[in-house]
Design a protein around this motif. Structure first.
Motif, mmCIF file in Angstrom:
data_model
loop_
_atom_site.group_PDB
_atom_site.id
_atom_site.type_symbol
_atom_site.label_atom_id
_atom_site.label_comp_id
_atom_site.label_asym_id
_atom_site.label_seq_id
_atom_site.Cartn_x
_atom_site.Cartn_y
_atom_site.Cartn_z
ATOM 1 N N PHE A 4 0.820 -1.211 0.000
ATOM 2 C CA PHE A 4 0.000 0.000 0.000
ATOM 3 C C PHE A 4 0.852 1.258 0.000
ATOM 4 O O PHE A 4 0.510 2.252 -0.637
ATOM 5 C CB PHE A 4 -0.979 -0.052 1.183
ATOM 6 N N GLY A 23 -7.391 4.292 -4.705
ATOM 7 C CA GLY A 23 -7.599 4.314 -3.270
ATOM 8 C C GLY A 23 -8.874 3.662 -2.781
ATOM 9 O O GLY A 23 -8.970 3.279 -1.628
ATOM 10 N N ASP A 24 -9.858 3.532 -3.654
ATOM 11 C CA ASP A 24 -11.087 2.860 -3.230
ATOM 12 C C ASP A 24 -11.128 1.481 -3.878
ATOM 13 O O ASP A 24 -10.150 1.026 -4.465
ATOM 14 C CB ASP A 24 -12.305 3.717 -3.612
ATOM 15 N N GLY A 116 -5.601 -0.066 -10.257
ATOM 16 C CA GLY A 116 -4.787 -1.176 -10.725
ATOM 17 C C GLY A 116 -4.701 -2.275 -9.705
ATOM 18 O O GLY A 116 -5.548 -2.387 -8.817
ATOM 19 N N THR A 118 -1.418 -4.718 -7.648
ATOM 20 C CA THR A 118 0.018 -4.918 -7.476
ATOM 21 C C THR A 118 0.240 -6.231 -6.746
ATOM 22 O O THR A 118 -0.399 -6.488 -5.722
ATOM 23 C CB THR A 118 0.616 -3.761 -6.651
#
Ligand code: ADP
Ligand code: MG
Length: 316
Positions: A4, A23-24, A116, A118
Motif C-alpha cells: 500500500f 484508493g477505493d 490497478g 500490485t
C-alpha cells in the motif's frame, strides 16, 4: 515498504478527469453524453516483450505508448488507464524510474491512472486503457471495401532492425542502431492522426505484428483481400544498407513500429494528402483492398512475391 505504501508512493497521482481515482475498491468516471467508451488491454512480460536490462523510465513510457496506440487505431481520445503490476521484488530505483516514465507519457496525452493491482511475481506489466469516441464514429477493422486504398502512417522496419541487431542477426553501425533503437524503445502513438482519420478512413489498425500480418487482420475483418506494392512501402533511409532479405523482413514482418495502417476510398486521397501536410507525418499509399481474401505483396513488375515470413505470433 509494503504494497500500500508502494502504491501511494509511486502510483497515486492526481486524477483530474475522474470522479474517484486510486484508493477505493473501484474508480468512478463519467463518459460524456453521445460518446462511447473504447477499452483495450495490453500485457508486457519481461523476456518476451522487453529485455530485462531495459531502462525502466523508457519502459514506463513504452507500456503506455502501446496502449495509446490502440486508442489511436480506434480514433478514440485516451482518457483513463489502470495498471496491473507483478514485481519480483520491491526495487525502489526501478519503481521510481518506471513510474516517472509512465507519468510523463500519461501527462503528455492527458490520460489519468485511476487504479490497478500490485502483486509479487515475474515482472509483468498490464495496462487497460479507456478512451472516448463519438458514438458510431470509431475506426473499426471491418469497414474496408475492395477498391479502397491502403495506407500506412510512416516508415516501417526500424524497430525490427534494432531487434535484429540485438539478436545478433545483423550488425548495424552504432549511429544507425541508436536511431532504430529509439523506435523500438519509444514508439510514438499516432493518437492525433487517429482522431483525424475518423470520417476519412474506412478501416484502421495499428501495426504491432508487422504490416503483412496486420493488413491481413484488417482484410479478414473487412471480408476482402489486399495487394501491397513492396516498392511503395516506406522505410527509413538508415535501413538502406541492410541485406535485402532482412530489409524485406523488417518492413513486412517487423512489429513494434506502432504506425497506423488504414484503408480509405480513393475519393479521400486529397483529404489524406492534406493531413500529411498538417500532421507532418509521411502518410503513404502502399496498395489497395481487393475482392477475395489474403494479402499479396507485389514486386515492381506487379508479380506476386513468395514470402517466407508471416507476422509475429506469440505462440509460434
Ligand atoms: P483491492 O484489494 O480492493 O483490490 P488493492 O489493495 O488491490 O484493492 O488496491 C488498493 C487501491 O490501489 C485500489 O484503488 C487500486 O485500484 C489501487 N492500485 C493497486 N495497484 C495499483 C497500481 N499498480 N497502480 C495504480 N493503482 C493501483
Ligand atoms: Mg486488488
Amino acid at each position: 515498504m509494503n504494497e500500500f505504501q508502494l502504491i501511494a508512493r509511486y502510483f497515486d497521482w492526481p486524477a483530474s478527469n475522474a470522479e474517484l481515482g486510486v484508493g477505493d475498491d473501484a474508480a468512478l468516471v463519467s463518459v460524456a453524453p453521445g460518446k462511447q467508451l473504447a477499452i483495450s488491454a495490453d500485457m508486457l512480460v519481461e523476456g518476451r516483450h522487453f529485455f530485462a536490462d531495459v531502462d525502466p523510465d523508457c519502459l514506463g513510457r513504452k507500456v503506455l505508448a502501446v496502449n495509446l496506440s490502440d486508442m489511436a487505431a480506434m480514433g478514440a481520445v485516451p482518457r483513463w488507464f489502470t495498471l496491473a503490476l507483478a514485481l519480483p521484488q520491491i526495487d525502489t530505483r526501478w519503481l521510481e524510474a518506471f513510474s516517472r516514465g509512465l507519468r510523463a507519457m500519461a501527462e503528455e496525452h492527458g490520460v489519468t491512472l485511476i487504479g490497478g493491482d500490485t502483486t509479487c511475481g515475474p515482472l509483468t506489466i498490464s495496462i487497460q486503457i479507456m478512451g472516448e469516441v463519438e458514438a458510431g464514429a470509431a475506426l473499426l477493422r471491418s469497414g474496408g471495401l475492395p477498391g479502397d486504398d491502403l495506407w500506412v502512417s510512416g516508415p516501417l522496419g526500424a524497430a525490427a532492425a534494432a531487434v535484429m541487431h540485438r539478436q545478433g542477426r545483423t550488425i548495424l553501425p552504432p549511429n544507425i542502431f541508436a536511431q532504430c533503437e529509439v523506435r523500438l524503445d519509444l514508439p510514438v502513438p499516432r493518437v492525433a492522426l487517429g482522431r483525424q482519420l475518423c470520417g476519412l478512413a474506412s478501416a484502421a489498425l495499428d501495426i504491432s505484428d508487422g504490416l503483412l500480418a496486420d493488413a491481413g487482420h484488417l482484410c479478414e475483418r473487412s471480408g476482402c483481400g489486399a495487394e501491397i506494392e513492396l516498392s511503395c512501402v516506406p522505410y527509413p533511409y538508415v535501413l538502406s544498407d541492410l541485406p535485402p532479405d532482412l530489409l524485406q523482413e523488417a518492413i513486412l514482418a517487423g512489429g513494434d513500429d506502432y504506425e497506423l495502417c488504414f484503408s480509405a476510398p480513393a475519393a479521400q486521397r486529397d483529404a489524406i494528402e492534406a493531413l500529411k501536410i498538417s500532421t507532418g507525418l509521411s502518410l503513404t499509399r502502399v496498395g489497395r483492398l481487393v475482392a477475395g481474401q489474403g494479402v499479396r505483396v507485389l514486386d515492381s513488375c506487379g508479380e506476386p512475391l513468395v514470402l517466407s515470413h508471416a507476422g509475429f505470433d506469440h505462440f509460434a
